[in-house]
Design an enzyme around this catalytic site. Structure first.
Site, PDB file in Angstrom:
ATOM      1  N   ARG A 358      20.771 -14.192 -35.735  1.00  0.00           N
ATOM      2  CA  ARG A 358      22.356 -14.162 -36.087  1.00  0.00           C
ATOM      3  C   ARG A 358      22.438 -15.313 -37.205  1.00  0.00           C
ATOM      4  NH1 ARG A 358      27.267 -12.082 -34.254  1.00  0.00           N
ATOM      5  NH2 ARG A 358      25.700 -10.197 -32.849  1.00  0.00           N
ATOM      6  N   GLU A 761      35.114 -14.139 -31.459  1.00  0.00           N
ATOM      7  CA  GLU A 761      33.871 -15.323 -32.264  1.00  0.00           C
ATOM      8  C   GLU A 761      34.178 -15.722 -33.259  1.00  0.00           C
ATOM      9  OE1 GLU A 761      29.674 -15.328 -30.111  1.00  0.00           O
ATOM     10  OE2 GLU A 761      30.423 -13.416 -31.126  1.00  0.00           O
TER      11      GLU A 761
END
Length: 806
Positions: A358, A761
């Protein structure tokens, strides 16, 4: 009608919120009230389903559950050294301590001595190799928690260890080629997968920038620590109350440790007192130890860590070390880039591989990178195994490109916002990510334009320049930073969820789903979705504890997918029931089932209006099924882990923030004066909950980048910052006196739940603006083209080092 006196009193009562923000919220509430009257149950600011329980102290967490008769308590004996071999355990002295029932070692585990998440490389109890200072070596089970802790504290006296030299930093690990998983590489170039084209682009560019950056890790610091309460059941069954974001993984790992099938283990979690990623995989070790003890002793066993042990045993956000080489033009556009990222993985793989994936997939942030090569290494060290933390590598990837663009702007003498704009993804062109996904929902241009205007960025920058010219010691800085954050698990099969919805004959509704509630409002949003689908009031819907015996094979509540996945699954279940009810109503009152309308606890059918309760009674008499399961799998996802190419994200969330700081150049102290935030939540399911998530993420991210410093002793490997006395997290005093937070008006281009977007997030990237505002103030002290070598966290010491750097 306005009431000036009442409004002034309210202003005084909101010390950390800008008054204009309150006024906007009040106006939004009026619009929400109209929507609610029309029958809407989503898109409105519904209070958190446990709000009253929270503020009255009656919300039950695991340690609040009544202990069953015969409950024992467990504590862990921890390694006093960071690396070496375990030679001997003289445990008789531990066993002889008052109240001790049994001392457990790895040899007592009936099944597999491993609790690794993705890679099976993490022993539950020490298998002979000492991996870090604080590693659980044995477990003490005693009549009381105090007795267990006192006995476990003898670890330093009863363990004989052949100590070795520890590797403590990612740089050391990289130099020795020590990695927990193989390195990862992603290359995008017009010349193909060969980096020669990228090096040529960098070499031919008008300007070149090479450098390095250090960004530290971050402790999750959840209010409720790690805890598991294991209750043995008949037939080798185990009922585990566990504070975890991933009940299904706890079920599987406990089953493996006990040597039983998954159906013998029930994991339950009503709520957590915070998680932030720290309870996604790392709750497993404590769940396994408690379950093994309960199985062997056939008595309930509770294992609750205190804060010190939680710090010493568990991992946290990965720190990163970067080296980069960049070619750029006179406008600051990046023409070629190479980046090496080395993460501080710790002693085992845990979730380091997907975190690095990620990070690589978020190095682009909101920017087009035509020629780029990224190399990711997960450094293996003799420290705690680092794990998930809100953002899951995305912030660590994006901070690197923001640092690079900020440096480019200073070297060119340009406003950093202009350089950022010059690199934005385009529409129809310059819109493909390095990993091959086309950015189809790009709203970053208009979002940044709106924030620039509403925050008066240009006017304030001019005012700050004037202030700095007349202020030799105190310097102000300002920065506007954008974000683009991908929503979905990178692993395709994790993007699925299930739910159960029951309607009882009195018209009340029960919903259960595979997500976990950790204060973020997931259960509230899911209940809103169900209430909206069935056309009833929110109060009719009750959520129940996440339970592996109800919804099986669940994914972690992580990757900002909780509402998307579980909301869609619950909507599917409620829709099936509604369609059955519509057919029942049409059969009794005429008209077509498709024309039946459910709203405000009433049902319009065949020209009549009947009560929802009456229809439920009639449906029950007609033997209509009043419960249903629902399922959802995110469509259109793909990911090739070897090539690091595909379509890993269902959509992107966007946002931007402007921060203004004041820095004392003599002491390195600083203060955030004002923050303006505009965040893209799509068509918000619950604006109040979403704004709260944005505000919390901003302050948490600011803590990571400015004050939360992790320090290991360079010789012994002991974590020195292992308590609130030595590890500083933000408090109310660190919130800016002016804090303007708004949601961008728009809807998700993809068919997410009610066209909303995730807010867990993505907002953690918003406080990049604080870090770069501090950098801006440092530059003002040394000259506008000074490129400060500021590391994160930007503590006062780091600020002084940057101010006095060559």
């Amino acid at each position: 009608m306005n009431h000036p006196v009442a409004d002034s009193l309210l202003h005084a009562a909101l010390p950390f919120a800008d008054y204009r923000h309150h006024q906007q919220t009040r106006l939004d509430s009026a619009a929400e009230a109209r929507a609610q009257q029309a029958g809407a149950r989503v898109g409105i600011s519904q209070a958190h389903e446990s709000a009253a329980l929270h503020v009255t102290g009656s919300a039950a967490y695991i340690d609040d559950l009544p202990e069953l008769a015969g409950t024992l308590h467990c504590a862990l004996g921890l390694s006093p050294v960071a690396a070496g071999r375990l030679l001997e355990m003289a445990l008789d002295a531990v066993q002889a301590m008052p109240g001790v029932v049994r001392v457990l070692t790895a040899a007592d585990i009936p099944g597999v001595n491993d609790c690794g998440s993705a890679v099976k490389d993490e022993p539950i109890l020490c298998d002979g190799e000492i991996r870090f200072l604080g590693q659980p070596v044995f477990a003490v089970v005693a009549e009381t928690r105090e007795q267990a802790r006192r006995a476990a504290a003898l670890a330093g006296k009863v363990l004989r260890i052949d100590a070795a030299e520890p590797v403590l930093t990612p740089r050391q690990a990289h130099a020795q080629g020590r990695y927990v998983v193989p390195p990862m590489h992603l290359v995008r170039s017009a010349s193909g997968l060969d980096e020669a084209g990228i090096q040529a682009a960098i070499g031919a560019a008008p300007h070149r920038l090479s450098g390095s950056l250090d960004v530290g890790g971050q402790e999750q610091f959840y209010l409720e620590g790690q805890i598991s309460y294991a209750i043995p059941k008949e037939g080798h069954g185990m009922h585990l109350h566990c504070s975890t974001q991933h009940p299904s993984e706890m079920q599987h790992l406990v089953a493996h440790a006990l040597g039983v099938h998954a159906h013998a283990v029930l994991v339950e979690c009503r709520r957590m007192g915070g998680g932030f990623g720290g309870k996604e995989s790392q709750s497993a070790q404590f769940a396994c130890i408690a379950a093994v003890a309960a199985r062997l002793l056939q008595r309930p066993v509770k294992l609750r860590l205190d804060r010190d042990d939680d710090f010493m045993v568990t991992g946290r956000r990965h720190g990163f070390w970067y080296e980069y080489d960049i070619g750029y033009d006179d406008e600051g556009r990046i023409l070629g880039a190479t980046l090496q990222m080395v993460s501080h993985a710790g002693h085992s793989a845990d979730l380091s591989a997907p975190v690095m994936t990620r990070a690589i997939c978020h190095f682009d942030n909101a920017y087009w990178l035509p020629e780029v090569a990224m190399h990711g290494y997960c450094g293996k060290t003799h420290t705690q195994s680092n794990t998930a933390f809100r953002g899951f590598g995305g912030p660590q990837g994006a901070i690197a490109v923001e640092y690079i663009l900020d440096s480019i702007a200073r070297r060119l003498g340009r406003d950093p916002l202009a350089v950022r704009r010059a690199n934005f993804y385009g529409r129809g062109e310059r819109n493909v990510t390095p990993y091959g996904q086309t950015v189809r929902d790009n709203i970053i241009h208009e979002l940044v334009d709106q924030l620039e205007a509403s925050s008066d960025y240009g006017g304030r920058r001019a005012a700050i320049a004037a202030f700095n010219a007349d202020s030799p010691v105190l310097k102000r800085g300002i920065a506007l930073t954008p974000l683009k954050f991908g929503i979905s698990f990178n692993v395709k099969h994790f993007n699925q969820a299930g739910a159960l919805v029951h309607i009882y004959t009195d018209g009340s509704i029960l919903v259960n789903h595979g997500g976990t509630e950790m204060g973020q409002g997931l259960n509230t949003k899911v209940a809103q979705v169900v209430a909206h689908e069935l056309g009833v009031g929110f109060a009719r819907v009750r959520g129940t504890a996440t339970d592996t015996s109800k919804v099986a094979n669940t994914s972690a509540t992580a990757a900002s997918t909780g509402s998307d996945l579980n909301g869609k699954a619950a909507q599917d279940a409620a829709r099936q029931i509604r369609e059955r009810l519509a057919a029942c109503a049409a059969a009794h009152h005429g008209g077509g089932a498709a024309d039946v309308r459910f709203a405000n606890d009433r049902v319009d059918v065949g020209g009549k209006t009947i009560d929802f309760d009456a229809l439920i009674q009639q449906a029950y008499l007609d033997r209509v099924q009043l419960w249903s399961d629902g399922f959802y799998a995110t469509p259109g996802l793909s990911w090739d882990r070897e090539k690091m190419q595909g379509h890993p994200f269902y959509c992107f969330a966007y946002g931007a923030a402007v921060s203004e700081v004041l820095v004392d150049t003599l002491t390195g102290e600083w203060k955030l004066l004002r923050a303006d935030v505009l965040h893209d939540a799509g068509q918000s399911l619950n604006p109040a909950v979403d704004i709260g998530q944005v505000e919390g993420a901003f302050i948490q991210g600011m803590g990571w980048l400015t004050m939360e410093e992790l320090v290991w002793h360079p010789k012994t490997g002991q974590l020195m910052t292992h308590a609130p006395s030595t590890y500083k997290i933000p408090t109310a005093n660190d919130c800016p006196p002016v804090f303007n937070v708004r949601l961008f008006e728009g809807r998700n281009a993809e068919d997410a739940i009610h066209r909303s977007k995730a807010v867990g997030e993505p907002p953690l990237l918003l406080p990049f603006s604080v870090f770069f505002a501090i950098r801006d103030a440092i530059s003002a002290a040394r000259g506008s083209r000074f490129d400060p070598p500021l590391s994160a966290p930007a503590t006062s010491e780091a600020i002084l080092r940057a101010l006095h750097a060559d």
